[in-house]
Design a protein around this motif. Structure first.
Motif, mmCIF file in Angstrom:
data_model
loop_
_atom_site.group_PDB
_atom_site.id
_atom_site.type_symbol
_atom_site.label_atom_id
_atom_site.label_comp_id
_atom_site.label_asym_id
_atom_site.label_seq_id
_atom_site.Cartn_x
_atom_site.Cartn_y
_atom_site.Cartn_z
ATOM 1 N N GLU A 194 -5.151 6.542 6.528
ATOM 2 C CA GLU A 194 -6.344 6.875 5.750
ATOM 3 C C GLU A 194 -6.397 6.136 4.424
ATOM 4 O O GLU A 194 -7.410 6.120 3.762
ATOM 5 N N LYS A 195 -5.253 5.546 4.026
ATOM 6 C CA LYS A 195 -5.227 4.786 2.757
ATOM 7 C C LYS A 195 -5.918 3.503 2.987
ATOM 8 O O LYS A 195 -6.295 2.694 2.401
ATOM 9 N N THR B 88 -1.852 -0.462 -4.405
ATOM 10 C CA THR B 88 -3.118 -0.703 -3.712
ATOM 11 C C THR B 88 -4.148 -1.442 -4.557
ATOM 12 O O THR B 88 -4.765 -2.400 -4.082
ATOM 13 N N GLY C 174 2.223 2.100 -3.323
ATOM 14 C CA GLY C 174 1.257 2.509 -4.333
ATOM 15 C C GLY C 174 0.627 1.372 -5.108
ATOM 16 O O GLY C 174 -0.060 1.590 -6.098
ATOM 17 N N PHE D 249 -1.103 7.836 6.258
ATOM 18 C CA PHE D 249 -1.030 6.481 5.716
ATOM 19 C C PHE D 249 -2.221 5.667 6.201
ATOM 20 O O PHE D 249 -2.790 4.863 5.446
ATOM 21 N N ILE E 216 0.859 -1.193 0.000
ATOM 22 C CA ILE E 216 0.000 0.000 0.000
ATOM 23 C C ILE E 216 0.892 1.239 0.000
ATOM 24 O O ILE E 216 0.661 2.191 -0.746
ATOM 25 N N ARG E 217 1.923 1.193 0.819
ATOM 26 C CA ARG E 217 2.863 2.317 0.895
ATOM 27 C C ARG E 217 3.522 2.576 -0.462
ATOM 28 O O ARG E 217 3.733 3.719 -0.849
#
Length: 120
Positions: free
Chosen positions: A119-120, A76, A74, A117, A71-72
Motif C-alpha cells: 500500500e506504500k 520515500t 522510509g 507494504f 521505500i521500506r
C-alpha cells in the motif's frame, strides 16, 4: 468484497471487452508530435525482467530504477523526487523513461506485513 492479484487481462476478460481499436504495434502513430512517453514496470518476475532488459537495450529508452528497499526504510519522499527528476531529464532529452522497481523480491515476516507494504 473480492481482492484479485492479477494481470490486466483479467479485467479485459471479466468485462468481456473487444480487442483494442488500435493494434499495439501501430500505437506510435498516434503520439502527438512524436514526444517521449513513459513506461512503468512493476512486476519483478523472470518474464517481465527479461522483457525489461530487452527494453533497456533500446537506444531511445533510459532506465529509471525504483529501489523498493528505500521505500521500506522510509526514504520515500527523496526517492520519489529522484525518480521524477530522472524521468524529467529523460523527457527533456527526447527519451522514454522506463521506470521500474528493483528486481529483488522483498521478504516479510507475515502476509499482512507484505500487503501493508504494498500500500506504500
Amino acid at each position: 468484497r473480492y481482492l484479485f492479484r492479477s494481470g490486466a487481462s483479467l479485467l479485459t476478460a471479466l468485462a468481456q471487452l473487444p480487442p483494442q481499436p488500435i493494434p499495439a504495434n501501430e500505437m506510435d502513430k498516434y503520439v502527438p508530435k512524436h514526444r517521449a512517453g513513459a513506461i512503468i514496470v512493476g512486476s519483478h518476475v523472470q518474464k517481465s525482467t527479461m522483457q525489461l532488459n530487452e527494453l533497456l537495450d533500446l537506444p531511445e529508452v533510459v532506465g529509471v530504477p525504483v529501489d523498493v528497499e528505500r521505500i521500506r526504510s522510509g526514504d520515500t519522499e527523496t526517492l520519489l523526487r529522484e525518480v521524477v527528476a530522472n524521468a524529467s531529464k529523460a523527457h527533456v532529452a527526447g527519451l522514454h523513461p522506463a521506470i521500474y522497481t528493483s528486481r529483488k523480491e522483498l521478504e516479510f515476516d507475515t502476509f499482512d506485513e507484505r500487503l501493508l507494504f504494498g500500500e506504500k
